[in-house]
Enzyme design. Structure first.
Site, mmCIF file in Angstrom:
data_model
loop_
_atom_site.group_PDB
_atom_site.id
_atom_site.type_symbol
_atom_site.label_atom_id
_atom_site.label_comp_id
_atom_site.label_asym_id
_atom_site.label_seq_id
_atom_site.Cartn_x
_atom_site.Cartn_y
_atom_site.Cartn_z
ATOM 1 C CG HIS A 157 73.046 58.412 43.576
ATOM 2 N ND1 HIS A 157 72.822 57.858 42.335
ATOM 3 C CD2 HIS A 157 72.462 59.642 43.536
ATOM 4 C CE1 HIS A 157 72.159 58.712 41.581
ATOM 5 N NE2 HIS A 157 71.911 59.806 42.286
ATOM 6 C CB SER B 21 78.970 35.756 66.522
ATOM 7 O OG SER B 21 79.998 34.849 66.196
ATOM 8 C CE LYS C 285 79.336 40.196 63.821
ATOM 9 N NZ LYS C 285 79.039 39.599 62.524
#
Ligand code: ARG
Length: 462
Positions: free
Chosen positions: A158, A279, A285
């Site tokens: 989960h 980016s 990034k």
């Protein structure tokens, strides 16, 4: 500019240019040309073998077809829309090259069994290539698993921390999936490897052909036993697209994990510069484009499977022009699968690095050893459900106190249950938690070591 031709003498006028464009498949079925040539060579040899054409005619046909192959390879054979499809393009060029004998090639054959032969020859080749790529990918998984046999990583259910596992165990799960993919393709291969050549347009032919002869020349394992089925069956292509879709499912699951693992929230891996991009606006990034693209490309492959199922649904026997639509999705699937497997192989072999310090800390900072406390008591005779409930309470009070299980004193343990002894600390240490799961197929290091050698044996056997 060639003068617009009528289809045959039955026709009064040529095709409307828009209809000619609409009808033509040469723009994409040129991909089949090498297989078309190979199939035609086998057909011509069969025609000579059965005495339907003279052997010198077959020889000149074969030589002409080989010449077209070399023209194509040199980039000198570029048929246009007026050729309609690759089959007509080849026949027309052949007749230009060798004259009258070229017009005999299509004796006892139709484009229907011809195109069926071509796509089976094509797919056979592609299946073997994709299987090779799967093995390369599996090799990379094995190499990584070998390196990380004793590296712990949180295991999830989960997407909640469940129990820690060996990183090798996690990687070898993908090895197993890939192995089923490989076998599934092997199975599809069997049903792809059957010759429809000689089924004619739909009903067979009046000529005394020998279908097994041409099938043997083309290395087909068998021939279709029913001509109607032979020209209209695309089950093998559907099966291939289904197998390809499952491969994509597997690749997207790994992609998703890599994307999560590379995030600030997980920090289980770092991406190397050779396999990540930046980016255009945020200078800090580093993006996991490769797994994202693979995840995204699954859409087209699943779409092609739906596409072909829809093309085939309700199609009356035998050949219908709808079948011309089988190709682009198939070609695109083959290219997509090849590209994704290659990119994932490169990414895993040189584009990521597991953060071992972070992983070791991750498995020590949670309650993923709670099952082991329950197992500890159960092994000492406490019924498992009773032990489970007791540990639930321990987790609750520890959480409230801001403590982990390892922080409880022996006194505290013994107040919870008199069966706790000093060895509880060993039992809940992450390495012990992993190695204790020594059941067959489990994450215990001994099991994983065995699984790793089985994986190597599979690869050595290729
Ligand atoms: N281009 C066609 C295809 O891809 C070849 C077969 C055409 N047969 C026909 N009867 N029109 O399916």
């Amino acid at each position: 500019m060639t003068k617009p031709q009528t289809w045959s003498d039955r026709f009064e006028s040529a095709l409307h240019p828009a209809i000619a464009r609409f009808n033509a498949s040469i723009g994409f079925d040129i991909e089949l040309i090498e297989y078309d040539l190979t199939g035609s060579i086998a057909h011509a040899k069969m025609l000579a073998h059965t005495g339907i054409i003279a052997s010198n005619e077959a020889e000149s046909i074969v030589a002409g077809l080989e010449q077209i192959r070399s023209e194509y390879r040199k980039g000198e054979f570029n048929p246009g829309i007026d050729a309609e499809d690759v089959h007509f393009a080849v026949e027309r060029r052949l007749t230009e090259l060798i004259g009258a004998a070229g017009k005999k090639l299509h004796t006892a054959r139709s484009r229907n069994d011809q195109v069926g032969t071509d796509i089976r020859l094509y797919l056979r080749d592609q299946i073997r290539q994709i299987q090779g790529r799967i093995r390369e990918f599996q090799q990379v998984l094995v190499n990584l698993a070998e390196k990380h046999l004793e590296t712990p990583i949180p295991g999830y259910t989960h997407l909640q921390r469940a129990q820690p596992v060996s990183l090798a165990h996690h990687l070898l799960a993908y090895f197993q999936m890939c192995d089923r993919d490989w076998q599934r393709l092997d199975d599809v291969y069997k049903r792809t490897n059957i010759s429809p050549l000689g089924c004619g347009a739909l009903a067979g032919t009046t000529f005394p052909i020998d279908r097994h002869y041409s099938a043997d020349l083309l290395d087909f394992a068998d021939v279709y036993g029913n001509s109607l089925d032979g020209v209209s069956d695309r089950d093998f292509a559907i099966e291939f697209l289904a197998a390809a879709s499952i491969i994509m499912v597997h690749l997207t699951r790994l992609s998703e994990e890599l994307i999560l693992w590379s995030s600030e929230e997980f920090r289980f891996i770092t991406l190397k510069d050779s396999c990540a991009t930046g980016s255009s606006i945020m200078p800090q990034k580093k993006n996991p484009d490769v797994p994202e693209l693979i995840r995204g490309k699954s859409g087209r492959v699943f779409g092609h499977l739906q596409g072909l199922l829809t093309i085939m649904k309700g199609l009356p026997l035998a050949y219908n022009k709808d079948l011309q639509e089988d190709k682009e999705g198939l070609f695109d699937t083959v290219k997509t699968i090849q590209g994704c497997l290659e990119a994932m192989t490169v990414l895993l072999s040189e584009g990521i690095e597991f953060q071992q310090t972070r992983l070791a800390a991750a498995v020590a900072e949670d309650f993923s050893n709670a099952t082991d406390v329950a197992d500890y008591l159960a092994a000492k005779g406490v019924p498992f459900r009773e032990a489970y409930n007791l540990v639930g309470k321990v987790v609750k009070t520890s959480l409230a106190a801001g403590k982990l299980l390892k922080d409880l004193t022996l006194d505290e343990w013994q107040q919870l249950h008199p069966k706790f002894e000093q060895d509880i600390y060993d039992a809940i240490a992450p390495t012990q938690v992993i190695s204790a799961r020594n059941s067959y197929g489990g994450t215990g290091f001994e099991q994983v070591r065995q699984a790793l050698s089985q994986a190597k044996a599979i690869l050595a056997d290729r």
